[in-house]
Design a protein around this motif. Structure first.
Motif, mmCIF file in Angstrom:
data_model
loop_
_atom_site.group_PDB
_atom_site.id
_atom_site.type_symbol
_atom_site.label_atom_id
_atom_site.label_comp_id
_atom_site.label_asym_id
_atom_site.label_seq_id
_atom_site.Cartn_x
_atom_site.Cartn_y
_atom_site.Cartn_z
ATOM 1 N N THR A 115 -3.936 -1.385 -15.509
ATOM 2 C CA THR A 115 -5.209 -1.109 -14.755
ATOM 3 C C THR A 115 -6.380 -2.333 -14.883
ATOM 4 N N TYR A 150 -3.511 -1.645 -10.599
ATOM 5 C CA TYR A 150 -4.236 -0.761 -10.002
ATOM 6 C C TYR A 150 -5.735 -1.087 -10.164
ATOM 7 N N ARG A 184 -5.781 8.813 -4.532
ATOM 8 C CA ARG A 184 -5.870 8.225 -6.163
ATOM 9 C C ARG A 184 -4.898 9.059 -6.944
#
Length: 304
Positions: free
Chosen positions: A23, A69, A2
């Motif tokens: 995100t 993400y 990550r």
């Protein structure tokens, strides 16, 4: 993994004003830097994955390079139709970064298992599927992913994965040999490579020389590497933290089936069943028969 993926992306975004990061209400220390220093090129769209993919495709159609993400099952299967139609059909420059492949979030139970994602996204035309094995491999592949553009799925772990050692720098579309061997080959994808390497060490005690290869690019897959081993290995195995249906094992089997001759072939992965257990990633790998000891014992039965 990550940290390596997002850190590399942030550094690239400082140089390239086209890069946008979205995100799905999923945190990372570096996201604060995105938010603070890159202003409108950082967005937290909340838990609205279908909306996120639509946003990403729209921005990409306006010339941006968009990276989204979130946790694997939610950023892939929950919004599969949007990925198919908005991203792949329009061939947009959108990279999906899915964290927590396989059983990385095993303690959260079946809703958080990610064992069908590769099969689903591999079937989509134009989609590249990248599954790094380690933090180092992730760091080396990220600039290539950014440069290549187009519909891409990057499947990474949850964090704290180990490095297997720094070998020759990996190249998208080409496999990476991590351990040489002449009797058989294990192709693997993702952090489960540690189990493959440990299995090869166990088999060494039985005088079996097993090669271990990271197939970090599942699509487009390294056909030449598979065909080469098919001609000079007693057996070929695949190991993945994913269903045996549609993932790496299926991709390798498809190639072997088209060759005039091929050796014994066996897939290690999650069988066609719903795992009803929950627990740590290590516990679930053991329970599903994809730990080093389980793999080594089955390979022994094939080769000895």
């Amino acid at each position: 993994m990550r940290f390596e993926s997002i850190n590399t992306l942030y550094e690239a975004a400082l140089r390239d004003e086209r890069i946008v990061f979205i995100t799905g209400d999923f945190g990372h220390p570096r996201t604060e830097d995105f938010k603070k220093n890159l202003g409108g090129r950082y967005m937290n769209a909340g838990m609205s994955e279908q909306h996120i993919i639509g946003m990403a495709a729209g921005l990409a159609l306006e010339g941006m390079k968009v990276f989204v993400y979130s946790i694997v099952p939610f950023i892939t299967l929950r919004c599969f139709e949007q990925i198919k139609v908005d991203v792949c059909y329009h061939n947009t420059d959108v990279t999906i970064i899915g964290a927590g492949g396989g059983f990385a979030y095993g303690a959260a139970g079946g809703t958080h298992y990610a064992i069908e994602d590769i099969a689903a996204l591999r079937a989509l035309p134009r989609m590249k599927v990248i599954v790094p094995s380690s933090p180092w491999e992730t760091r080396m592949l990220m600039p290539q992913i950014i440069a290549a553009g187009g519909p891409t799925y990057l499947r990474i772990g949850r964090g704290k994965e180990i490095d297997f050692g720094e070998n020759e720098a990996p190249t998208l579309g080409r496999s990476q040999v991590l351990r040489k061997g002449s009797d058989a080959t294990i192709f693997f994808a993702g952090p489960i490579g540690k189990e493959a390497l440990d299995a090869a060490e166990i088999l060494k005690q039985c005088d079996l020389d097993v090669e271990v290869i990271s197939m970090h690019t599942i699509k487009p897959i390294d056909r030449d590497a598979i065909a080469l081993r098919a001609g000079n290995r007693r057996a070929i195995f695949t190991l993945e933290e994913h269903s045996v249906l549609g993932g790496l094992g299926s991709a390798v089997a498809e190639i072997l089936a088209e060759l005039p001759e091929h050796p014994v072939f066996l897939r290690f992965g999650v069988q066609d069943t719903w795992p009803v257990l929950f627990g740590s990633q290590t516990y679930l790998r053991n329970a599903m028969g994809i730990s080093a000891m389980h793999v080594a014992e089955k390979i022994k039965k094939v080769l000895l």
